[in-house]
Design a protein around this motif. Sequence first.
Motif, PDB file in Angstrom:
ATOM      1  N   GLY A  53       0.774  -1.329   0.115  1.00  0.00           N
ATOM      2  CA  GLY A  53      -0.169  -0.131  -0.002  1.00  0.00           C
ATOM      3  C   GLY A  53       0.597   1.005  -0.251  1.00  0.00           C
ATOM      4  N   ALA A  54       2.207   1.543   0.871  1.00  0.00           N
ATOM      5  CA  ALA A  54       2.897   2.137   1.025  1.00  0.00           C
ATOM      6  C   ALA A  54       3.808   2.379  -0.466  1.00  0.00           C
ATOM      7  CB  ALA A  54       4.141   2.681   1.631  1.00  0.00           C
ATOM      8  N   LEU A  55       4.052   1.612  -1.238  1.00  0.00           N
ATOM      9  CA  LEU A  55       4.481   1.362  -2.392  1.00  0.00           C
ATOM     10  C   LEU A  55       3.372   1.937  -3.783  1.00  0.00           C
ATOM     11  CD1 LEU A  55       7.142   0.549  -4.256  1.00  0.00           C
ATOM     12  CD2 LEU A  55       5.784  -1.794  -4.098  1.00  0.00           C
ATOM     13  N   ILE A  56       2.324   1.324  -3.741  1.00  0.00           N
ATOM     14  CA  ILE A  56       1.486   2.026  -4.512  1.00  0.00           C
ATOM     15  C   ILE A  56       1.360   3.648  -4.404  1.00  0.00           C
ATOM     16  CG2 ILE A  56      -1.453   1.886  -5.551  1.00  0.00           C
ATOM     17  CD1 ILE A  56      -1.004  -0.703  -4.631  1.00  0.00           C
ATOM     18  N   LEU A  76      -4.487  15.745 -10.847  1.00  0.00           N
ATOM     19  CA  LEU A  76      -3.535  15.639  -9.907  1.00  0.00           C
ATOM     20  C   LEU A  76      -4.781  15.855  -9.069  1.00  0.00           C
ATOM     21  CD1 LEU A  76      -1.110  19.322  -9.985  1.00  0.00           C
ATOM     22  CD2 LEU A  76      -1.016  17.193  -8.711  1.00  0.00           C
ATOM     23  N   LEU A  77      -5.581  16.469  -9.450  1.00  0.00           N
ATOM     24  CA  LEU A  77      -7.250  15.923  -8.760  1.00  0.00           C
ATOM     25  C   LEU A  77      -7.426  14.206  -8.637  1.00  0.00           C
ATOM     26  CD1 LEU A  77      -9.419  18.910  -9.733  1.00  0.00           C
ATOM     27  CD2 LEU A  77      -8.277  18.912  -7.333  1.00  0.00           C
ATOM     28  N   LEU A  78      -6.815  13.751  -9.972  1.00  0.00           N
ATOM     29  CA  LEU A  78      -7.167  12.416  -9.918  1.00  0.00           C
ATOM     30  C   LEU A  78      -6.295  11.197  -8.463  1.00  0.00           C
ATOM     31  CD1 LEU A  78      -8.696   9.923 -10.523  1.00  0.00           C
ATOM     32  CD2 LEU A  78      -6.664   9.452 -12.199  1.00  0.00           C
ATOM     33  N   MET A  79      -4.801  12.056  -8.293  1.00  0.00           N
ATOM     34  CA  MET A  79      -4.279  11.783  -7.978  1.00  0.00           C
ATOM     35  C   MET A  79      -4.537  11.926  -5.806  1.00  0.00           C
ATOM     36  SD  MET A  79      -1.661   9.565  -8.985  1.00  0.00           S
ATOM     37  CE  MET A  79      -3.459   9.664 -10.576  1.00  0.00           C
ATOM     38  N   PHE A  80      -5.273  13.160  -6.089  1.00  0.00           N
ATOM     39  CA  PHE A  80      -5.854  12.899  -4.574  1.00  0.00           C
ATOM     40  C   PHE A  80      -6.615  12.612  -4.587  1.00  0.00           C
ATOM     41  CE2 PHE A  80      -9.390  15.622  -2.687  1.00  0.00           C
ATOM     42  CZ  PHE A  80      -8.810  15.532  -1.923  1.00  0.00           C
ATOM     43  N   LEU A  81      -7.709  12.144  -5.265  1.00  0.00           N
ATOM     44  CA  LEU A  81      -9.142  11.535  -4.526  1.00  0.00           C
ATOM     45  C   LEU A  81      -8.717  10.364  -4.165  1.00  0.00           C
ATOM     46  CD1 LEU A  81     -11.086  12.446  -7.110  1.00  0.00           C
ATOM     47  CD2 LEU A  81     -11.410  12.488  -5.628  1.00  0.00           C
ATOM     48  N   VAL A  82      -7.655   9.199  -5.588  1.00  0.00           N
ATOM     49  CA  VAL A  82      -7.167   7.825  -5.053  1.00  0.00           C
ATOM     50  C   VAL A  82      -5.723   7.816  -4.223  1.00  0.00           C
ATOM     51  CG1 VAL A  82      -7.001   7.386  -7.349  1.00  0.00           C
ATOM     52  CG2 VAL A  82      -4.720   7.852  -7.097  1.00  0.00           C
ATOM     53  N   SER A  83      -5.542   9.162  -3.380  1.00  0.00           N
ATOM     54  CA  SER A  83      -4.283   8.642  -2.785  1.00  0.00           C
ATOM     55  C   SER A  83      -5.130   9.050  -0.870  1.00  0.00           C
ATOM     56  CB  SER A  83      -3.315   9.271  -2.565  1.00  0.00           C
ATOM     57  OG  SER A  83      -3.426  10.963  -2.670  1.00  0.00           O
ATOM     58  N   PRO A  86      -9.057   6.635   0.230  1.00  0.00           N
ATOM     59  CA  PRO A  86      -8.979   6.127   1.090  1.00  0.00           C
ATOM     60  C   PRO A  86      -8.133   6.348   2.480  1.00  0.00           C
ATOM     61  CG  PRO A  86      -7.708   5.351  -1.122  1.00  0.00           C
ATOM     62  CD  PRO A  86      -8.620   6.818  -1.337  1.00  0.00           C
ATOM     63  N   VAL A  87      -6.545   6.419   2.136  1.00  0.00           N
ATOM     64  CA  VAL A  87      -5.625   7.232   3.052  1.00  0.00           C
ATOM     65  C   VAL A  87      -5.485   8.040   3.498  1.00  0.00           C
ATOM     66  CG1 VAL A  87      -3.187   5.865   3.413  1.00  0.00           C
ATOM     67  CG2 VAL A  87      -4.662   4.844   2.204  1.00  0.00           C
ATOM     68  N   GLY A  88      -5.297   8.646   2.725  1.00  0.00           N
ATOM     69  CA  GLY A  88      -5.292  10.279   3.441  1.00  0.00           C
ATOM     70  C   GLY A  88      -6.120  11.102   4.536  1.00  0.00           C
ATOM     71  N   PHE A  89      -6.903  10.665   4.083  1.00  0.00           N
ATOM     72  CA  PHE A  89      -8.081  11.279   5.213  1.00  0.00           C
ATOM     73  C   PHE A  89      -8.267  10.409   7.055  1.00  0.00           C
ATOM     74  CE2 PHE A  89     -12.123  10.973   7.851  1.00  0.00           C
ATOM     75  CZ  PHE A  89     -12.621  12.710   7.728  1.00  0.00           C
ATOM     76  N   PHE A  90      -7.769   9.357   6.343  1.00  0.00           N
ATOM     77  CA  PHE A  90      -7.786   8.634   7.869  1.00  0.00           C
ATOM     78  C   PHE A  90      -6.211   9.004   8.812  1.00  0.00           C
ATOM     79  CE2 PHE A  90      -5.298   4.822   9.664  1.00  0.00           C
ATOM     80  CZ  PHE A  90      -6.427   4.504  11.312  1.00  0.00           C
ATOM     81  N   MET A  91      -4.991   9.229   7.451  1.00  0.00           N
ATOM     82  CA  MET A  91      -4.082   9.037   8.326  1.00  0.00           C
ATOM     83  C   MET A  91      -3.842  10.711   8.375  1.00  0.00           C
ATOM     84  SD  MET A  91      -1.767   7.148   8.040  1.00  0.00           S
ATOM     85  CE  MET A  91      -1.071   5.544   7.207  1.00  0.00           C
ATOM     86  N   LEU A  92      -4.433  11.958   7.837  1.00  0.00           N
ATOM     87  CA  LEU A  92      -4.680  12.804   9.126  1.00  0.00           C
ATOM     88  C   LEU A  92      -5.402  13.265   9.980  1.00  0.00           C
ATOM     89  CD1 LEU A  92      -4.602  15.588   7.478  1.00  0.00           C
ATOM     90  CD2 LEU A  92      -6.512  16.142   7.207  1.00  0.00           C
ATOM     91  N   THR A  93      -5.956  12.221  10.591  1.00  0.00           N
ATOM     92  CA  THR A  93      -6.749  11.861  11.901  1.00  0.00           C
ATOM     93  C   THR A  93      -5.872  11.379  12.939  1.00  0.00           C
ATOM     94  OG1 THR A  93      -7.548  10.165  11.775  1.00  0.00           O
ATOM     95  CG2 THR A  93      -8.998  12.715  10.834  1.00  0.00           C
ATOM     96  N   GLU A  94      -5.007  10.594  12.709  1.00  0.00           N
ATOM     97  CA  GLU A  94      -3.855  10.213  13.530  1.00  0.00           C
ATOM     98  C   GLU A  94      -3.065  10.614  13.981  1.00  0.00           C
ATOM     99  OE1 GLU A  94      -4.215   6.837  14.134  1.00  0.00           O
ATOM    100  OE2 GLU A  94      -6.048   6.767  13.195  1.00  0.00           O
ATOM    101  N   ALA A  95      -2.826  10.524  15.283  1.00  0.00           N
ATOM    102  CA  ALA A  95      -1.702  11.465  15.538  1.00  0.00           C
ATOM    103  C   ALA A  95      -0.141  10.976  15.788  1.00  0.00           C
ATOM    104  CB  ALA A  95      -2.165  11.713  17.171  1.00  0.00           C
ATOM    105  N   HIS A  96       0.439  11.126  14.692  1.00  0.00           N
ATOM    106  CA  HIS A  96       1.872  10.590  14.094  1.00  0.00           C
ATOM    107  C   HIS A  96       1.992  11.241  12.701  1.00  0.00           C
ATOM    108  CE1 HIS A  96       4.125   7.115  13.071  1.00  0.00           C
ATOM    109  NE2 HIS A  96       3.726   6.750  14.228  1.00  0.00           N
ATOM    110  N   TRP A  97       3.444  10.987  13.378  1.00  0.00           N
ATOM    111  CA  TRP A  97       4.242  11.555  12.658  1.00  0.00           C
ATOM    112  C   TRP A  97       3.405  11.896  10.461  1.00  0.00           C
ATOM    113  CZ3 TRP A  97       7.047   8.846   8.204  1.00  0.00           C
ATOM    114  CH2 TRP A  97       7.460   7.691   8.659  1.00  0.00           C
TER     115      TRP A  97
END
Length: 133
Positions: A53-56, A76-83, A86-97
Amino acid sequence: MIHLKHRFTFSLIRQRLAQAIGVFCGAAAALLWTFAMWGPTDVLSLSSTSFFGALILTIFAVVAIIAALHAHGRVLLLMFLVSFCPVGFFMLTEAHWLSLAGVFNLGFLVAGLLLLVSQPSPKQQPNNTETAN
């Protein structure tokens, strides 16, 4: 017709700013995900599924860099949507680097929207007769 020249110049400045934002956020996201895959850390241990997943997501970030360099706002908008969805929103809510991954994905959105807005219409582009005067 000076007014059209200034509008064209501001459009070009917005385009260059959007390209810079896209390249910076893409490079930062690629480095972040690459470090998450290969960097030594006690907090984050990636399973094989998370590794791929990190590789993709690293590949998506590289595609975003290429799209920003070529001023392709829709890509760029497509890359925003696909990244981000699923993952970026979840990572945004985490208290991690890794929460920075979500922030850099939001940079794809900003850069893509700026590129779409800054594309000059045929009416805005100065023709050769206006520049010769």
